[in-house]
Design a protein around this motif. Sequence first.
Motif, short mmCIF file in Angstrom:
data_model
loop_
_atom_site.label_atom_id
_atom_site.label_comp_id
_atom_site.label_asym_id
_atom_site.label_seq_id
_atom_site.Cartn_x
_atom_site.Cartn_y
_atom_site.Cartn_z
N ALA A 29 7.81 76.20 -12.78
CA ALA A 29 7.30 76.88 -11.80
C ALA A 29 7.82 78.47 -11.95
O ALA A 29 8.94 78.76 -12.39
CB ALA A 29 6.77 76.59 -10.37
N ASP A 30 6.62 79.47 -11.75
CA ASP A 30 7.35 80.37 -12.31
C ASP A 30 7.62 80.99 -10.91
O ASP A 30 7.02 81.44 -9.90
CB ASP A 30 6.51 82.07 -12.33
CG ASP A 30 6.96 83.11 -12.30
OD1 ASP A 30 8.18 83.26 -11.93
OD2 ASP A 30 6.00 84.05 -12.70
N PRO A 31 8.71 81.11 -10.30
CA PRO A 31 9.39 81.51 -8.78
C PRO A 31 9.11 82.60 -7.50
O PRO A 31 8.76 82.75 -7.05
CB PRO A 31 10.90 81.66 -8.87
CG PRO A 31 11.47 81.99 -10.32
CD PRO A 31 10.47 81.19 -11.27
N LEU A 32 8.48 83.69 -8.56
CA LEU A 32 8.14 84.63 -7.96
C LEU A 32 6.82 85.20 -8.39
O LEU A 32 6.34 85.59 -7.03
CB LEU A 32 8.73 86.60 -9.63
CG LEU A 32 8.31 87.49 -8.63
CD1 LEU A 32 8.90 87.99 -7.47
CD2 LEU A 32 8.54 88.75 -9.89
N LEU A 40 9.41 77.30 -5.23
CA LEU A 40 9.20 78.33 -3.90
C LEU A 40 10.91 77.48 -3.00
O LEU A 40 11.58 76.61 -4.19
CB LEU A 40 8.81 77.62 -2.53
CG LEU A 40 7.35 77.78 -2.87
CD1 LEU A 40 6.11 77.47 -1.79
CD2 LEU A 40 6.46 79.41 -2.96
N PRO A 41 11.41 78.49 -3.06
CA PRO A 41 12.76 78.33 -2.87
C PRO A 41 13.15 77.72 -1.48
O PRO A 41 12.75 77.66 -0.84
CB PRO A 41 13.22 79.92 -2.33
CG PRO A 41 12.23 80.56 -2.15
CD PRO A 41 10.85 80.06 -2.58
N THR A 42 14.07 77.12 -1.45
CA THR A 42 14.90 75.77 -0.71
C THR A 42 15.85 76.09 -0.03
O THR A 42 16.62 75.55 1.10
CB THR A 42 14.15 74.34 -1.80
OG1 THR A 42 15.32 74.15 -2.75
CG2 THR A 42 13.27 74.00 -2.21
N ARG A 43 17.05 76.93 -0.66
CA ARG A 43 17.71 77.09 -0.84
C ARG A 43 18.69 78.65 -1.14
O ARG A 43 18.56 78.45 -2.81
CB ARG A 43 19.09 76.21 -0.35
CG ARG A 43 19.84 76.55 -0.21
CD ARG A 43 21.14 74.70 -0.74
NE ARG A 43 22.51 75.34 -0.17
CZ ARG A 43 23.26 74.32 -0.61
NH1 ARG A 43 23.41 73.48 -1.51
NH2 ARG A 43 24.74 75.01 0.22
N PHE A 44 19.29 79.58 -0.51
CA PHE A 44 19.97 80.37 -1.09
C PHE A 44 21.08 80.69 -0.16
O PHE A 44 21.17 80.99 0.69
CB PHE A 44 18.83 81.62 -0.88
CG PHE A 44 19.40 83.05 -0.31
CD1 PHE A 44 19.46 83.25 -2.27
CD2 PHE A 44 19.55 83.80 -0.67
CE1 PHE A 44 19.75 83.86 -2.87
CE2 PHE A 44 20.01 85.02 -0.93
CZ PHE A 44 19.86 85.87 -2.15
N TYR A 45 22.07 80.86 -1.50
CA TYR A 45 23.36 81.20 -0.80
C TYR A 45 24.06 82.24 -2.19
O TYR A 45 23.56 82.06 -2.56
CB TYR A 45 24.61 79.40 -1.83
CG TYR A 45 25.66 79.34 -1.11
CD1 TYR A 45 26.20 78.87 0.06
CD2 TYR A 45 26.85 80.17 -1.69
CE1 TYR A 45 27.26 78.74 0.46
CE2 TYR A 45 28.08 79.90 -1.74
CZ TYR A 45 28.39 78.91 -0.08
OH TYR A 45 30.05 78.97 0.29
N THR A 46 24.34 82.55 -1.07
CA THR A 46 25.23 84.23 -1.01
C THR A 46 27.22 84.15 -0.18
O THR A 46 27.48 83.86 0.06
CB THR A 46 24.47 85.17 -0.82
OG1 THR A 46 24.90 85.32 0.25
CG2 THR A 46 23.25 85.53 -1.39
N THR A 47 27.86 84.60 -2.16
CA THR A 47 29.23 85.49 -1.94
C THR A 47 29.05 86.59 -2.01
O THR A 47 28.82 87.28 -3.08
CB THR A 47 30.05 83.88 -2.36
OG1 THR A 47 29.37 82.92 -2.00
CG2 THR A 47 31.46 84.28 -1.94
N PHE A 48 30.13 87.39 -1.30
CA PHE A 48 30.54 88.47 -0.69
C PHE A 48 31.64 88.71 -1.27
O PHE A 48 32.35 88.46 0.01
CB PHE A 48 30.04 89.44 -0.40
CG PHE A 48 30.08 91.53 -0.02
CD1 PHE A 48 29.51 91.36 -1.45
CD2 PHE A 48 30.71 91.56 1.00
CE1 PHE A 48 29.90 93.09 -1.64
CE2 PHE A 48 30.63 92.62 0.23
CZ PHE A 48 30.74 93.48 -0.46
#
Length: 277
Positions: free
Chosen positions: A57-60, A230-238
Amino acid sequence: MGGASPRTGNLPTTSRLRRAEESGFGSECMRRSVISAGVVAAFLVSWPAGPAEARTADPLAAFTAQVAAKRWVKVSEVHRVHIRKELFETSDIRGAVRLGGARLTAYDLTVKTKQLGGQLRLLAAGGYTYQSGRPIQKMLPDGKTWWKERFTASDRNPFSSVPPVFEPATYKALLATTTKRTGGVYQGAITVGTLYKASPSLRAQPDMKPSRREAALKVHWRLWTDRKGLPTRFYTTFADPDYPTGAMIARTDMRLSSWGTKVRLTLPGTKVTYQRS
């Protein structure tokens, strides 16, 4: 009352965290604590585990359809900031948000942070935002329990997570930096400068514009999607090793569920709200 507002505006560049740290004003530290993403390789070796099933599936396209339908989605976000390896800020945000247009159009959230030392309830709809809770009660007149303000562009991202993934333009820019895909799991890195150019909520605040040094820093991210894309989780590090008060690292873990859920949002009445003239 004083002249201060409890507005908890967008989160942002490292310069915003420095100002919040210098001023000691808690509400500025809540949503403006720091952009949550990553740069130092040592912190990028171990990503949290998540499903990696084959998906096409296309996420956008999937996300854009939710925006067009002005759907609600349940959200939880855990945010941690360390400076010189010591914990500086923690926040936990839970609730639901409604998409639509270029930014969020409404939300109902509960926020807990270390800096505020208490819990806040945030509501937004109908052109206004409302905030209530112990951290701002002392700023309200007797008999009032909610602080009311105009719902401006800078309020459209109430989360610590940067990139502001609920903005279609930002989501598109994020996906364009994908460097690896495993089934429905995407990962990549995007510069702070690119994020600023893509995000309407960040650009709405002139003091959020990153310096040349900050603009070159990168947000390392990982995105999990379901079978519908569809997004179910979004993890970021900075990480900012040259942060003025010492090396800084921030991580944010956002979970999304129940896309299209029904939410009945009841806004506080005039008898209990205060709006500064």
